[in-house]
Design an enzyme around this catalytic site. Structure first.
Site, PDB file in Angstrom:
ATOM      1  N   PRO A 162     -84.991  23.766   3.967  1.00  0.00           N
ATOM      2  CA  PRO A 162     -85.845  24.054   5.116  1.00  0.00           C
ATOM      3  C   PRO A 162     -85.099  23.887   6.435  1.00  0.00           C
ATOM      4  O   PRO A 162     -84.257  23.010   6.589  1.00  0.00           O
ATOM      5  CB  PRO A 162     -86.958  23.009   4.983  1.00  0.00           C
ATOM      6  N   GLU A 163     -85.423  24.769   7.379  1.00  0.00           N
ATOM      7  CA  GLU A 163     -84.821  24.709   8.706  1.00  0.00           C
ATOM      8  C   GLU A 163     -85.710  23.855   9.613  1.00  0.00           C
ATOM      9  O   GLU A 163     -86.824  23.466   9.266  1.00  0.00           O
ATOM     10  CB  GLU A 163     -84.693  26.125   9.265  1.00  0.00           C
ATOM     11  N   LYS A 184     -84.383  17.738  10.651  1.00  0.00           N
ATOM     12  CA  LYS A 184     -84.975  18.054   9.355  1.00  0.00           C
ATOM     13  C   LYS A 184     -85.644  16.838   8.709  1.00  0.00           C
ATOM     14  O   LYS A 184     -86.001  16.876   7.536  1.00  0.00           O
ATOM     15  CB  LYS A 184     -83.899  18.612   8.425  1.00  0.00           C
ATOM     16  N   ARG A 216     -72.639  26.647  -0.357  1.00  0.00           N
ATOM     17  CA  ARG A 216     -73.859  27.385  -0.034  1.00  0.00           C
ATOM     18  C   ARG A 216     -73.536  28.852   0.222  1.00  0.00           C
ATOM     19  O   ARG A 216     -72.522  29.166   0.847  1.00  0.00           O
ATOM     20  CB  ARG A 216     -74.537  26.796   1.211  1.00  0.00           C
TER      21      ARG A 216
END
Length: 266
Positions: free
Chosen positions: A2-3, A51, A252
């Site tokens: 999640p950003e 975050k 990633r």
């Protein structure tokens, strides 16, 4: 992962559901805090910091959680079936007389004193969506290690807090640089615009259910064109038509346009 905008939205949902409510049940399913009982205490607030999520509870306590790759908080009405995953993935249950918040697959969950929050989040750089946002500090942090690849520098929450893998790829595209370009090779005006653009993108998406970075150029486009490069492997670049490429960066997947972005690639 999640950003920052997604985490901010999660904080808002938890705040709406729990703030000023008395806990009728608390269940923290992590060994260190399994015996902690918050029943009878009032939830004061939930805020995001980059975050990280900080749920503040009466008595000077804070429940600190992080979603990382696939964690989630879900809110359910009384009698509603919990649908966030199997029971063995539940890490936290916070119930009130009305809604219940359930934390699934939370890789980080700890109960700490509210006065000690800085020990958990004090290492973070300026929060793109927080009251501490400072573009000059963020820029200095980013440029402090000029040989570092741009994509890695953007993801380092110690530089500026809130950018995840999606915004990393999109910001590199908008800077017309590959994620592997040493950040010190960016012209200073481009680096300044990069920080400004990061703030603009997260602000624009802080309340949107569907994230978009293409802005006005996306009018009339379908869901696949809401982002410039992220997740668009082999699809045509929305700017030049070249096929978008992908490769791993620090384990990633990252995405770039070989025509619009200059710099080293794998």
């Amino acid at each position: 992962m999640p950003e920052g905008d997604t985490v901010l939205q999660t904080a808002k949902r938890l705040r709406t559901a729990l703030a000023d409510q008395i806990l009728t049940r608390s269940d923290l399913r992590v060994p260190r805090f399994a015996t902690a009982d918050l029943t009878g205490r009032t939830v004061l607030d939930t805020v995001s910091r980059g975050k990280h999520l900080l749920t503040r509870i009466e008595g000077g306590l804070t429940l600190h959680s992080h979603l990382r790759m696939d964690g989630a908080w879900r809110v359910y009405a009384p009698g509603e079936r919990w649908r966030g995953g199997p029971a063995h993935q539940i890490r936290a249950v916070l119930s009130t007389a009305d809604p219940t918040a359930v934390g699934y697959r939370l890789p980080l969950l700890e109960l700490l004193r509210t006065v000690d929050e800085e020990k958990a989040v004090g290492h973070l750089g300026p929060d793109l969506l927080g009251p501490d946002w400072d573009p000059d500090t963020a820029l200095r942090n980013l440029l402090a290690a000029p040989a570092r690849p741009l994509g890695e520098a953007l993801l380092d929450q110690r530089n500026l807090a809130g950018i995840g893998n999606i915004y990393k790829a999109e910001l590199c595209f908008l800077a017309r640089a590959t994620p592997w370009l040493p950040i010190g090779d960016l012209p200073v005006p481009t680096a300044v615009r990069l920080v400004t653009t990061a703030k603009q993108l997260l602000e624009a998406n802080r309340d949107r259910p569907v994230r978009t970075t293409t802005g006005s150029r996306a009018r009339g486009y379908g869901p696949a064109e809401q982002l410039w490069v992220y997740g668009r492997t082999h699809r045509p670049c929305l700017r030049c038509g070249a096929a978008i490429r992908t490769a791993d960066q620090d384990t990633r997947p990252t995405y770039w346009c070989p025509h619009c972005q200059s710099g080293p690639t794998p």
